[in-house]
Design a protein around this motif. Structure first.
Motif, PDB file in Angstrom:
ATOM      1  N   ARG A   8       4.729  12.062  -9.318  1.00 36.79           N
ATOM      2  CA  ARG A   8       3.724  12.820 -10.046  1.00 36.79           C
ATOM      3  C   ARG A   8       3.380  14.152  -9.376  1.00 36.79           C
ATOM      4  N   ALA A   9       3.516  14.243  -8.060  1.00 39.44           N
ATOM      5  CA  ALA A   9       3.173  15.478  -7.359  1.00 39.44           C
ATOM      6  C   ALA A   9       4.355  16.438  -7.368  1.00 39.44           C
ATOM      7  N   THR A  10       4.033  17.712  -7.153  1.00 39.55           N
ATOM      8  CA  THR A  10       5.096  18.712  -7.083  1.00 39.55           C
ATOM      9  C   THR A  10       5.856  18.552  -5.769  1.00 39.55           C
ATOM     10  N   ASP A  11       7.034  19.179  -5.705  1.00 35.34           N
ATOM     11  CA  ASP A  11       7.899  19.010  -4.531  1.00 35.34           C
ATOM     12  C   ASP A  11       7.231  19.523  -3.251  1.00 35.34           C
ATOM     13  N   ASP A  12       6.541  20.669  -3.315  1.00 35.40           N
ATOM     14  CA  ASP A  12       5.948  21.193  -2.091  1.00 35.40           C
ATOM     15  C   ASP A  12       4.822  20.298  -1.588  1.00 35.40           C
ATOM     16  N   ILE A  13       4.043  19.717  -2.509  1.00 33.84           N
ATOM     17  CA  ILE A  13       2.990  18.768  -2.093  1.00 33.84           C
ATOM     18  C   ILE A  13       3.607  17.499  -1.518  1.00 33.84           C
ATOM     19  N   ARG A  14       4.688  17.043  -2.163  1.00 33.63           N
ATOM     20  CA  ARG A  14       5.348  15.823  -1.676  1.00 33.63           C
ATOM     21  C   ARG A  14       5.894  16.041  -0.271  1.00 33.63           C
ATOM     22  N   MET A  15       6.537  17.179   0.001  1.00 31.65           N
ATOM     23  CA  MET A  15       7.109  17.431   1.319  1.00 31.65           C
ATOM     24  C   MET A  15       6.013  17.574   2.384  1.00 31.65           C
ATOM     25  N   ARG A  16       4.907  18.242   2.021  1.00 29.39           N
ATOM     26  CA  ARG A  16       3.821  18.346   2.979  1.00 29.39           C
ATOM     27  C   ARG A  16       3.240  16.970   3.300  1.00 29.39           C
ATOM     28  N   TRP A  17       3.113  16.126   2.254  1.00 31.86           N
ATOM     29  CA  TRP A  17       2.598  14.765   2.471  1.00 31.86           C
ATOM     30  C   TRP A  17       3.545  13.966   3.375  1.00 31.86           C
ATOM     31  N   VAL A  69       0.838  -1.206   0.000  1.00 36.87           N
ATOM     32  CA  VAL A  69       0.000   0.000   0.000  1.00 36.87           C
ATOM     33  C   VAL A  69       0.872   1.255   0.000  1.00 36.87           C
ATOM     34  N   TYR A  70       1.931   1.231   0.824  1.00 35.40           N
ATOM     35  CA  TYR A  70       2.814   2.398   0.916  1.00 35.40           C
ATOM     36  C   TYR A  70       3.502   2.679  -0.421  1.00 35.40           C
ATOM     37  N   LEU A  71       3.952   1.644  -1.105  1.00 34.59           N
ATOM     38  CA  LEU A  71       4.664   1.846  -2.372  1.00 34.59           C
ATOM     39  C   LEU A  71       3.764   2.479  -3.426  1.00 34.59           C
ATOM     40  N   LYS A  72       2.510   2.088  -3.455  1.00 42.06           N
ATOM     41  CA  LYS A  72       1.594   2.662  -4.438  1.00 42.06           C
ATOM     42  C   LYS A  72       1.323   4.138  -4.153  1.00 42.06           C
ATOM     43  N   ILE A  73       1.049   4.455  -2.872  1.00 42.13           N
ATOM     44  CA  ILE A  73       0.722   5.847  -2.521  1.00 42.13           C
ATOM     45  C   ILE A  73       1.954   6.733  -2.619  1.00 42.13           C
ATOM     46  N   SER A  74       3.074   6.264  -2.069  1.00 42.17           N
ATOM     47  CA  SER A  74       4.289   7.085  -2.104  1.00 42.17           C
ATOM     48  C   SER A  74       4.787   7.288  -3.522  1.00 42.17           C
ATOM     49  N   GLY A  75       4.540   6.303  -4.390  1.00 45.55           N
ATOM     50  CA  GLY A  75       4.967   6.437  -5.792  1.00 45.55           C
ATOM     51  C   GLY A  75       4.301   7.612  -6.476  1.00 45.55           C
ATOM     52  N   TYR A  76       3.043   7.844  -6.128  1.00 42.99           N
ATOM     53  CA  TYR A  76       2.334   8.962  -6.725  1.00 42.99           C
ATOM     54  C   TYR A  76       2.965  10.292  -6.301  1.00 42.99           C
ATOM     55  N   TYR A  77       3.201  10.465  -4.984  1.00 46.13           N
ATOM     56  CA  TYR A  77       3.733  11.731  -4.496  1.00 46.13           C
ATOM     57  C   TYR A  77       5.176  11.947  -4.915  1.00 46.13           C
TER      58      TYR A  77
END
Length: 416
Positions: free
Chosen positions: A96-105, A85-93
């Motif tokens: 595919r997500a921008t750096d600021d969204i990834r860091m907030r996540w 589950v973690y690999l699928k969700i973390s793969g998206y951030y």
């Protein structure tokens, strides 16, 4: 004190681990811990069977490891799923997500991981406390006043701390064991702390066949174990005795234990009486009754002379006074004595000269066979050198039993 130390250790380690691996993985792990907390107990018999199939034959070890291994197995399944589950969700951030969204996540995931870790630590603490509570109920029963193994001291100390902290109320409510679990521990404690009752155990009707079974003779006559139990010594020495393990795992023992009524066994140990088997008057141990046998002989032989009666009285005391009958609930009969039976007619012959036995001659099983009941009538079938012989059994007033053993009619009185 030990419980609070365990709690601090779990909160520190699991909380830090949760912050490290994040809320997704620790959240799924927390769900697994909750499931394992309530499912590990019911699954523990399956784990014990698997351990037995794998070659772990020590009954104490397999019993103690059943629930913890079931808990760990369930936890590993959920932890493996958490990685996916973690690999699928973390793969998206990450991709595919921008750096600021990834860091907030990542910050949110880390904070949620800490919270989930602390909650998981509570679950682990409850699981560990429940295990200590139930295992400690047994270890407390076999606590020696003089010498105990370190592991037993630790478990008993933790159980005492559970009680003093009132956390035992929570532990008792999780994975509640059956009444049989606690009754078994009570019987073990009763026997361990009352050595005088240990000799009564083979006299319990359901255990009589085990006491006569050839595979169990060494266990029932083990002087080393008897000495250890009598002195209430270190229970680890008793558990390591090589004669005990095969006896516990023997199919005959397992068959008997399935029929065991622990409440009735407890009453028998305390009073010497069994309500369960008192309904069948034949079951039990019987001692040869010389006077009763002589009376029966004179009734059947009214023309017997006074000299013959006097000689027979001496013969009975010499030949048959040590004869015993053991009649078990599984319809088996064991006749024991120091001598093989000889017909009264031969013994009464003035030319007969008995062979003197040594004073320490052992008691042996003279005959064995089966019994059956038809209405209110009983019958023995005994295996003799001349083949199987059947004989009617009569229960006489006054707690006596009359039957034919070998060539002779004998009367027995019930032993106390």
């Amino acid at each position: 004190m030990t419980i609070w130390l365990l709690a601090l250790l779990l909160f520190g380690i699991v909380g830090a681990l949760g912050r490290q691996i994040g809320g997704i993985r620790m959240g799924v792990s927390l769900l697994g811990a909750l499931v394992a907390l309530f499912v590990a107990g019911p699954l523990s018999p399956v784990v014990r069977m698997a351990l037995g199939a794998a070659g772990f034959n020590n009954p104490v070890t397999t019993w103690a490891l059943g629930a913890p291994l079931a808990f760990l197995a369930i936890l590993m399944i959920f932890n493996s799923s958490a990685v996916g589950v973690y690999l699928k969700i973390s793969g998206y951030y990450k991709h595919r997500a921008t750096d600021d969204i990834r860091m907030r996540w990542e910050r949110i995931d880390s904070g949620m991981g800490l919270a989930a870790g602390l909650l998981a630590a509570v679950v682990y603490l409850i699981a560990a406390s429940a295990y200590v509570y139930h295992v400690g109920y047994y270890t407390r029963q076999v606590e020696s006043p003089t010498d105990n193994p370190i592991w037993l001291k630790l478990v008993n100390k933790m159980r005492d701390d559970l009680s003093s902290s009132k956390f035992d109320r929570v532990a008792a409510g999780v994975g509640q064991a059956s009444p049989t679990f606690f009754q078994t521990a009570d019987v073990i404690g009763l026997l361990y702390h009352n050595p005088e009752l240990q000799a009564r155990l083979p006299e319990y009707p359901l255990f009589m066949s085990l006491a006569e079974h050839g595979d169990f003779q060494s266990a029932f006559t083990n002087d080393t174990v008897r000495a250890l139990l009598t002195t209430k010594t270190n229970i680890a020495f008793v558990l390591k005795d090589p004669t005990g393990q095969p006896m516990i795992t023997h199919p005959e023992t397992l068959r008997v234990l399935k029929q065991l009524d622990l409440a009735d066994l407890t009453k028998f140990l305390q009073t010497g009486e069994s309500e369960q088997f008192a309904k069948e008057p034949l079951i039990g141990k019987w001692q040869a009754d010389a006077n009763g046998t002589l009376k029966q002989y004179t009734q059947r032989n009214p023309k017997a002379s006074p000299n013959e009666i006097t000689r027979l009285r001496s013969i009975l005391r010499f030949f048959f006074s040590d004869y015993t009958l053991t009649i078990t609930p599984d319809e088996k009969v064991y006749v024991k004595g120091r001598r093989d039976p000889v017909a009264f007619a031969a013994l009464l012959n003035p030319l007969y000269r008995p062979v003197n036995l040594p004073t320490n001659a052992p008691t042996k099983t003279v005959f064995q066979g089966t019994w059956k009941k038809d209405g209110d009538k009983y019958q023995f079938t005994l295996t003799t050198p001349q083949g199987d012989k059947t004989a009617d059994v009569n229960l006489v007033d006054g707690g006596k039993l009359a039957t034919v053993i070998g060539p002779n009619g004998l009367v027995f009185s019930r032993t106390e």
